[in-house]
Design a protein around this motif. Structure first.
Motif, PDB file in Angstrom:
ATOM      1  N   UNK A 237      -6.277   2.019 -12.486  1.00  0.00           N
ATOM      2  CA  UNK A 237      -6.336   2.602 -11.135  1.00  0.00           C
ATOM      3  C   UNK A 237      -6.225   3.942 -12.617  1.00  0.00           C
ATOM      4  N   UNK A 238      -7.262   4.900 -11.596  1.00  0.00           N
ATOM      5  CA  UNK A 238      -7.444   6.428 -12.396  1.00  0.00           C
ATOM      6  C   UNK A 238      -8.954   6.454 -13.590  1.00  0.00           C
ATOM      7  N   UNK A 239      -9.012   4.918 -13.472  1.00  0.00           N
ATOM      8  CA  UNK A 239     -10.260   4.250 -14.290  1.00  0.00           C
ATOM      9  C   UNK A 239     -11.821   3.956 -13.992  1.00  0.00           C
ATOM     10  N   UNK A 240     -11.521   3.000 -14.093  1.00  0.00           N
ATOM     11  CA  UNK A 240     -12.617   2.438 -13.484  1.00  0.00           C
ATOM     12  C   UNK A 240     -13.307   3.119 -11.596  1.00  0.00           C
ATOM     13  N   UNK A 241     -11.766   2.709 -11.064  1.00  0.00           N
ATOM     14  CA  UNK A 241     -12.434   3.008  -9.905  1.00  0.00           C
ATOM     15  C   UNK A 241     -12.386   4.979  -9.097  1.00  0.00           C
ATOM     16  N   UNK A 242     -12.322   5.324 -10.257  1.00  0.00           N
ATOM     17  CA  UNK A 242     -12.615   6.738  -9.882  1.00  0.00           C
ATOM     18  C   UNK A 242     -13.152   7.371  -8.864  1.00  0.00           C
ATOM     19  N   UNK A 243     -14.169   6.014  -8.953  1.00  0.00           N
ATOM     20  CA  UNK A 243     -15.693   6.705  -8.040  1.00  0.00           C
ATOM     21  C   UNK A 243     -15.434   5.758  -6.559  1.00  0.00           C
ATOM     22  N   UNK A 244     -14.845   5.510  -6.663  1.00  0.00           N
ATOM     23  CA  UNK A 244     -14.688   4.399  -5.189  1.00  0.00           C
ATOM     24  C   UNK A 244     -13.537   4.766  -4.674  1.00  0.00           C
ATOM     25  N   UNK A 245     -12.585   4.877  -5.755  1.00  0.00           N
ATOM     26  CA  UNK A 245     -11.170   4.402  -5.107  1.00  0.00           C
ATOM     27  C   UNK A 245     -10.433   2.888  -4.397  1.00  0.00           C
TER      28      UNK A 245
END
Length: 270
Positions: A237-245
């Protein structure tokens, strides 16, 4: 939202796997590890499994990966599979600095940069005490590594992992192996990533299977070099999901749902 009911389990729940429809491993995997035993049992019981045991076998063995990528003409740094008989040839083959890796290295552990012949000899001798084969590669200096997350043969996320401050890796460790720092992470939308980067990552990951992979790539000299393919990559959370949430997690669960539906439609027994 998708009417899936997850339950957190541990290695102690090995005997309960038949109670479930699917297994999602979110732990660093290894062949001599309970994650591999759980994956094998899950597949034997016809569960939908990510990571599957074949992906664990292939991705956690860097010697196998180097040979596989070379065979299929996927661009990698100049690489030598090292054993005691050819270790003395490395300075002429790769020059300095160069990188030496244990076959099962992960999270920047078991990966070393050596600067000269004496340091190389000492490091290789020590590593060959643990393994009959190790990997040596040319050093490609970059300010960041690309990682393309791939699931079900489709790009899921694209991140840049920047090197730790005053270090050549994204994670900096002390002599005891404890993490002392790491670099920044920048994640961009998949459709903004260089098309050749995505093509290279997909070509490499498709050689492994249709699971969840993190393909690490260096962009150097105008080319994209595969460094490794990781099964079970970080999704934090907050890293790899920054673009898609939240959409990123929904995409992952949709793959499980689709595979579960296909299993029942094809009549695969429990």
């Amino acid at each position: 939202e998708l009417h899936l009911a997850p339950e957190l389990i541990t290695k102690d729940d090995y005997g309960r796997l038949a109670e479930f429809d699917a297994l999602f491993i979110r732990e660093t995997t290894g062949v001599n590890h309970h994650t591999y035993r759980l994956a094998r049992r899950a597949v034997a019981k016809n569960l939908v499994a990510i990571d599957d045991p074949e992906s664990i076998l292939k991705c956690t063995n860097k010697v196998f990966l180097a040979e596989l990528l070379h065979k299929h003409r996927v661009l990698i740094p100049r690489t030598v599979i090292v054993h005691r008989a050819n270790a003395d040839l490395l300075p002429d083959s790769l020059g300095f600095p160069c990188i030496v890796k244990q076959p099962d290295s992960s999270f920047s552990q078991g990966v070393h940069k050596v600067e000269n012949a004496l340091e190389l000899r000492e490091r290789v001798d020590k590593m060959l005490e643990r393994s009959d084969l190790i990997i040596a590669q040319e050093f490609l200096p970059t300010s960041f590594d690309w990682r393309v997350g791939i699931l079900d043969r489709q790009p899921l996320f694209v991140s840049k992992y920047f090197m730790a401050s005053h270090h050549w890796q994204i994670i900096k460790r002390n002599a005891a192996g404890a993490k002392t720092g790491d670099g920044d992470v920048e994640t961009i939308p998949v459709d903004e990533a260089p098309p050749r980067l995505l093509k290279t990552a997909l070509k490499a990951a498709n050689l492994i299977g249709d699971g969840l992979y993190g393909v690490d790539i260096k962009q150097c000299r105008g080319k994209y070099y595969i460094i490794e393919i990781n099964d079970n990559p970080n999704i934090d959370a907050g890293y790899e999901d920054r673009a898609l949430g939240d959409e990123l997690y929904r995409k992952v669960m949709e793959v499980f749902l689709r595979r579960l539906d296909n299993r029942w439609l094809t009549g695969v027994p429990r």
